[in-house]
Design a protein around this motif. Structure first.
Motif, short mmCIF file in Angstrom:
data_model
loop_
_atom_site.label_atom_id
_atom_site.label_comp_id
_atom_site.label_asym_id
_atom_site.label_seq_id
_atom_site.Cartn_x
_atom_site.Cartn_y
_atom_site.Cartn_z
N ASP A 356 8.51 -16.11 -67.32
CA ASP A 356 8.14 -16.38 -65.93
C ASP A 356 7.89 -15.09 -65.16
O ASP A 356 6.95 -15.00 -64.36
CB ASP A 356 9.24 -17.20 -65.24
CG ASP A 356 9.21 -18.67 -65.62
OD1 ASP A 356 8.22 -19.10 -66.25
OD2 ASP A 356 10.17 -19.39 -65.30
N THR A 357 8.74 -14.10 -65.37
CA THR A 357 8.57 -12.83 -64.66
C THR A 357 7.24 -12.18 -65.01
O THR A 357 6.52 -11.69 -64.13
CB THR A 357 9.73 -11.87 -65.00
OG1 THR A 357 10.97 -12.47 -64.59
CG2 THR A 357 9.56 -10.54 -64.28
N PHE A 358 6.90 -12.16 -66.29
CA PHE A 358 5.61 -11.58 -66.69
C PHE A 358 4.45 -12.33 -66.06
O PHE A 358 3.50 -11.72 -65.54
CB PHE A 358 5.47 -11.60 -68.22
CG PHE A 358 4.13 -11.12 -68.69
CD1 PHE A 358 3.83 -9.75 -68.73
CD2 PHE A 358 3.13 -12.01 -69.05
CE1 PHE A 358 2.58 -9.31 -69.14
CE2 PHE A 358 1.88 -11.58 -69.45
CZ PHE A 358 1.60 -10.21 -69.49
N MET A 359 4.50 -13.67 -66.09
CA MET A 359 3.41 -14.45 -65.53
C MET A 359 3.31 -14.27 -64.01
O MET A 359 2.21 -14.26 -63.44
CB MET A 359 3.59 -15.93 -65.87
CG MET A 359 3.45 -16.23 -67.37
SD MET A 359 1.83 -15.72 -68.04
CE MET A 359 0.73 -16.88 -67.21
N MET A 360 4.42 -14.09 -63.35
CA MET A 360 4.41 -13.83 -61.92
C MET A 360 3.76 -12.50 -61.60
O MET A 360 3.03 -12.33 -60.64
CB MET A 360 5.83 -13.89 -61.35
CG MET A 360 6.44 -15.27 -61.33
SD MET A 360 8.20 -15.23 -60.95
CE MET A 360 8.68 -16.92 -61.35
N ALA A 365 -0.94 -9.73 -59.49
CA ALA A 365 -2.02 -8.77 -59.74
C ALA A 365 -3.39 -9.42 -59.64
O ALA A 365 -4.42 -8.78 -59.88
CB ALA A 365 -1.83 -8.13 -61.10
N GLY A 366 -3.40 -10.72 -59.31
CA GLY A 366 -4.68 -11.43 -59.16
C GLY A 366 -5.35 -11.79 -60.46
O GLY A 366 -6.56 -12.02 -60.50
N LYS A 367 -4.59 -11.86 -61.54
CA LYS A 367 -5.18 -12.13 -62.84
C LYS A 367 -5.11 -13.61 -63.26
O LYS A 367 -5.63 -13.99 -64.30
CB LYS A 367 -4.50 -11.27 -63.91
CG LYS A 367 -4.72 -9.78 -63.72
CD LYS A 367 -4.04 -8.97 -64.84
CE LYS A 367 -4.28 -7.49 -64.67
NZ LYS A 367 -3.64 -6.71 -65.75
N LEU A 368 -4.46 -14.40 -62.46
CA LEU A 368 -4.37 -15.83 -62.81
C LEU A 368 -5.34 -16.64 -61.95
O LEU A 368 -5.59 -16.32 -60.80
CB LEU A 368 -2.94 -16.34 -62.57
CG LEU A 368 -1.84 -15.72 -63.44
CD1 LEU A 368 -0.52 -16.46 -63.19
CD2 LEU A 368 -2.19 -15.79 -64.92
#
Length: 368
Positions: A356-360, A365-368
């Motif tokens: 979760d931390t990595f995905m956050m 960073a605007g990558k999702l």
């Protein structure tokens, strides 16, 4: 076998099957007797996520029994005041209610433990404890002499810490703070100088607007947005450490539940578990949109400082130690949760937390 002979025998077989089905119907009906219950909610209709859970229970029980098991759902105040729902079930005046155990903690703090107490478990953790850690059985052991059989019936996920008219950065800022907060949280906050206030939901906004109170907790973004608190108390704090994963319960009259056929009891347990999961899923779907809307309308998100969280954590543990020493039922329930809580957070911080931390980080960073 020729075609004519086959068709003749198939027709006879089909008629026989139809007759068997017709003959079997009364037997099926006998296993699904007519049952009509009344359920009083502790929540108003306007809270569609929480109040709506009881309506989902009613709908699914009716559908699964071909309309034979009917549950009439009444919002808070229509039959009895919301905070008296469990009392009515206990007295045998009504068959069921949808409520939160911590509403009744003044009778005995043990009521609150299986619902939510400060710094307990997350929604996933408390559900693991309920369904696989013996929580449901332990809670019903406590409720048995109160003529109540309870099953989890919803969870909001970790709640927000509430709306404040001014920023709260240190423990000193909490001194004399008049906050609409009840139950266990109010008892803990009192030790830090907060003055807890008991105010009905509909009276919170004018109290904040007039400065009668300085802050108020409610639920989370989706429910809070409807009440417009951001207009009069813009600082929206998190997390609601007193409700890390609050369980809403369906409470049934023990005698009424035990009078049901075994098939109905099994169905009720299964449907309640589905409704329990559905509420959390609904909040997880609705809160992301609501939090963005609140911020766009002026809400200012603020985390409680580590100083405040640590002070509250220490105060909570001091209260628990006192209660464990004087209340065996509380000690048994809380002791079971504490034992699992340590194991739960050991695991939670490994795979889930890091993923979760990595995905956050990617989202930020605007990558999702």
């Amino acid at each position: 076998m020729d075609r004519r002979s086959f068709l003749t025998k198939a027709a006879i077989g089909g008629a026989g099957a139809a007759a068997a089905t017709t003959l079997a119907a009364p037997v099926i009906a006998q296993t699904a007797p007519k049952v009509t219950w009344r359920l009083t909610s502790s929540f108003p209709k306007s809270l569609d996520t929480i109040f709506g859970a009881a309506e989902v229970l009613s709908k699914r029980m009716s559908e699964a029994t071909d309309g034979n098991f009917q549950i009439q759902v009444f919002p808070a105040g229509e039959l009895v005041p919301g905070l008296q729902a469990a009392d009515e079930v206990s007295a045998g005046n009504i068959e069921a209610c949808h409520t939160v155990g911590y509403y009744y903690w003044g009778k005995d703090p043990s009521w609150a433990v299986a619902a939510a107490v400060p710094f307990s478990l997350s929604a996933r953790g408390i559900n693991a404890w309920h369904y696989h850690g013996g929580g449901i059985d332990l809670y019903n052991e406590f409720l048995a002499d109160k003529n109540i059989f309870a099953l989890p019936g919803g969870n909001t996920g970790v709640q927000m810490g509430g709306w404040f008219r001014k920023e709260i950065n240190t423990v000193a800022d909490m001194q004399g703070l008049k906050m609409r907060v009840g139950g266990f949280a109010g008892k803990i906050m009192e030790r830090l100088g907060v003055v807890p206030q008991q105010i009905a939901g509909g009276d919170i906004y004018p109290a904040l607007e007039k400065g009668t109170i300085d802050a108020s907790e409610w639920v989370g973004p989706y429910d809070d947005e409807k009440l417009g608190f951001y207009k009069v108390a813009p600082y929206y704090y998190y997390p609601g450490w007193w409700e890390g994963g609050p369980t809403v319960h369906f409470m049934f009259g023990k005698k009424a539940y035990e009078a049901l056929p075994p098939a109905y009891q099994a169905l009720l347990r299964s449907v309640c578990q589905g409704v329990d999961a559905n509420m959390l899923q609904l909040y997880d779907f609705k809160n992301p949109t609501a939090i963005k809307s609140l911020v766009a309308n002026g809400a200012q998100l603020r985390p409680f400082s580590p100083e405040i969280l640590s002070a509250c954590f220490d105060a909570a543990n001091a209260v628990y130690a006192e209660m464990e020493a004087s209340n065996p039922a509380f000690a048994k329930l809380w002791g079971s949760i504490k034992a699992f809580r340590s194991e739960n957070y050991t695991w939670a911080q490994i795979a889930e937390y890091n993923y979760d931390t990595f995905m956050m980080m990617q989202q930020n960073a605007g990558k999702l």
